[in-house]
Design an enzyme around this catalytic site. Structure first.
Site, short mmCIF file in Angstrom:
data_model
loop_
_atom_site.label_atom_id
_atom_site.label_comp_id
_atom_site.label_asym_id
_atom_site.label_seq_id
_atom_site.Cartn_x
_atom_site.Cartn_y
_atom_site.Cartn_z
N ASN A 57 -39.31 14.44 49.61
CA ASN A 57 -38.95 13.40 50.55
C ASN A 57 -37.67 13.63 51.41
O ASN A 57 -36.45 13.29 50.88
CB ASN A 57 -38.66 12.12 49.70
CG ASN A 57 -38.49 11.08 50.87
OD1 ASN A 57 -38.36 11.07 51.97
ND2 ASN A 57 -38.08 9.83 50.11
N PRO A 58 -37.90 14.60 52.48
CA PRO A 58 -36.71 14.90 52.93
C PRO A 58 -35.89 13.51 53.73
O PRO A 58 -36.58 12.57 53.89
CB PRO A 58 -37.28 15.80 54.19
CG PRO A 58 -38.43 15.49 54.67
CD PRO A 58 -39.05 14.87 53.20
N TYR A 79 -34.35 11.33 56.65
CA TYR A 79 -34.69 10.88 57.82
C TYR A 79 -33.45 10.42 58.73
O TYR A 79 -32.76 9.70 58.33
CB TYR A 79 -35.62 9.69 57.94
CG TYR A 79 -36.66 9.94 56.97
CD1 TYR A 79 -37.20 11.08 56.26
CD2 TYR A 79 -37.48 8.60 56.40
CE1 TYR A 79 -38.21 11.07 55.56
CE2 TYR A 79 -38.49 8.64 55.52
CZ TYR A 79 -38.81 9.85 55.10
OH TYR A 79 -39.67 9.98 54.06
N PHE A 100 -41.60 1.92 52.11
CA PHE A 100 -40.13 2.01 51.84
C PHE A 100 -39.80 0.51 52.02
O PHE A 100 -38.31 0.38 52.10
CB PHE A 100 -39.60 2.95 52.84
CG PHE A 100 -39.92 4.39 52.00
CD1 PHE A 100 -39.32 4.91 50.88
CD2 PHE A 100 -40.67 5.18 52.83
CE1 PHE A 100 -39.66 6.36 50.56
CE2 PHE A 100 -40.80 6.37 52.57
CZ PHE A 100 -40.46 7.14 51.49
#
Length: 309
Positions: free
Chosen positions: A119-120, A122, A211
């Site tokens: 999950n890079p 943002y 999220f």
């Protein structure tokens, strides 16, 4: 590190993670993304797995559990040393894990990987307080020089995708959860072309609830397979109620916008032979400082009467 100190680290990272573009991944999504990995065609003697922006290495741990019958090299890269120290103290970094403290986007690696998953972060990197990820001007310029897909107000997750694709072995797989914005925004036109020329792209739409309540953003899982023989292949899926459903395929994708096709949109296309963008020049994000400070923009004072009405 004692319990009190550990709690201080957690609170600190929770408070500051927005400035790093960090959002922790729900466990159900970690499991789902891990289930998408297909090791057919990969080297079975030793699997090399990388998790960028690894945090507590939740993806590495789940991948190791799934493929525990294989020998593995598990590597993580994390910019926040406090999270790494906390993970060490809590035993999240299992034996054999190699975790590198540093900025993934400037990390120099000669290794290639079979699987890159995670999950890079943002956000748009900038020294300005108007943007979510605070970096120095020199770091931002370094990003611009390093990444061929960098365009306009680029989001760092695009650079994470580019770097990860370049670090894949042939037939290697990238599995990231990212915002859906790269499908349509002009800032990502170079990234879309890059993906189309490097292999097979699969996009799984998740919606905007992943999220929440931390952030309200539409997200997708990007699964990419690096392959000379599968260039320009694009598939769009939707994940809903525990099932993954294919929406459409394109066997000659050249980086065009990735759009949802519904019965309503099909009827519109049949009624009209052109798109709105062919008639008007469409601009996104009209509230950016550059637009607000443009001398051509008229700023009308708001009177008390206008406010009351």
């Amino acid at each position: 590190m004692g319990d009190n100190k550990s709690m201080e680290v957690v609170k600190k990272t929770l408070k500051e993670r927005k400035s790093l573009g960090m959002f922790f991944t729900p466990l159900w999504l970690v499991d789902y993304m891990t289930s998408l990995i297909d090791i057919n065609g990969m080297s079975y003697d030793r699997l090399k797995v990388l998790e960028p922006a690894c945090g507590t290495c939740q993806f590495l741990r789940r991948v190791r559990d799934k493929f525990k019958y294989l020998d593995m090299d598990c590597v993580g890269v994390e910019v926040d040393k406090d999270i790494v120290e906390y993970s060490l103290e809590r035993g999240y970094l299992e034996r054999g894990f190699e975790v590198i403290v540093g900025d993934y986007l400037v990390w120099d690696s000669s290794d290639k990987f079979d699987v890159i998953i995670g999950n890079p972060p943002y956000g748009i990197p900038s020294p300005s307080e108007h943007y979510s990820i605070r970096v120095t001007s020199s770091i931002r310029e370094q990003y611009r020089r390093l990444y061929q897909t960098w365009h306009g107000k680029y989001n760092v997750y695009g650079a994470f995708i580019e770097k990860s694709v370049k670090l894949l072995k042939p037939q290697g797989q990238l599995v990231f959860v990212v915002p859906s914005t790269f499908m349509i925004l002009d800032e990502f036109k170079k990234l879309r072309c890059f993906l189309s020329n490097m292999g097979r792209t699969q996009i799984i739409y998740l919606g905007s609830n992943v999220f929440k309540p931390e952030v309200d953003i539409s997200t997708v899982v990007l699964k990419f397979t690096k392959s000379e023989n599968e260039k320009h292949l694009l598939s769009l899926f939707e994940y809903k109620d525990g099932e993954t459903r294919l929406l459409w395929k394109n066997t000659n994708w050249k980086g065009e916008l990735v759009l949802f096709s519904t019965e309503f949109s099909k009827r519109l296309e049949n009624m009209c032979s052109f798109r709105l963008g062919q008639v008007f020049e469409i601009k996104i994000s009209p509230r950016t400082p550059e637009v607000k400070n443009n001398p051509e923009i008229l700023k009308m004072p708001i009177s008390s009467d206008q406010v009351s009405h």
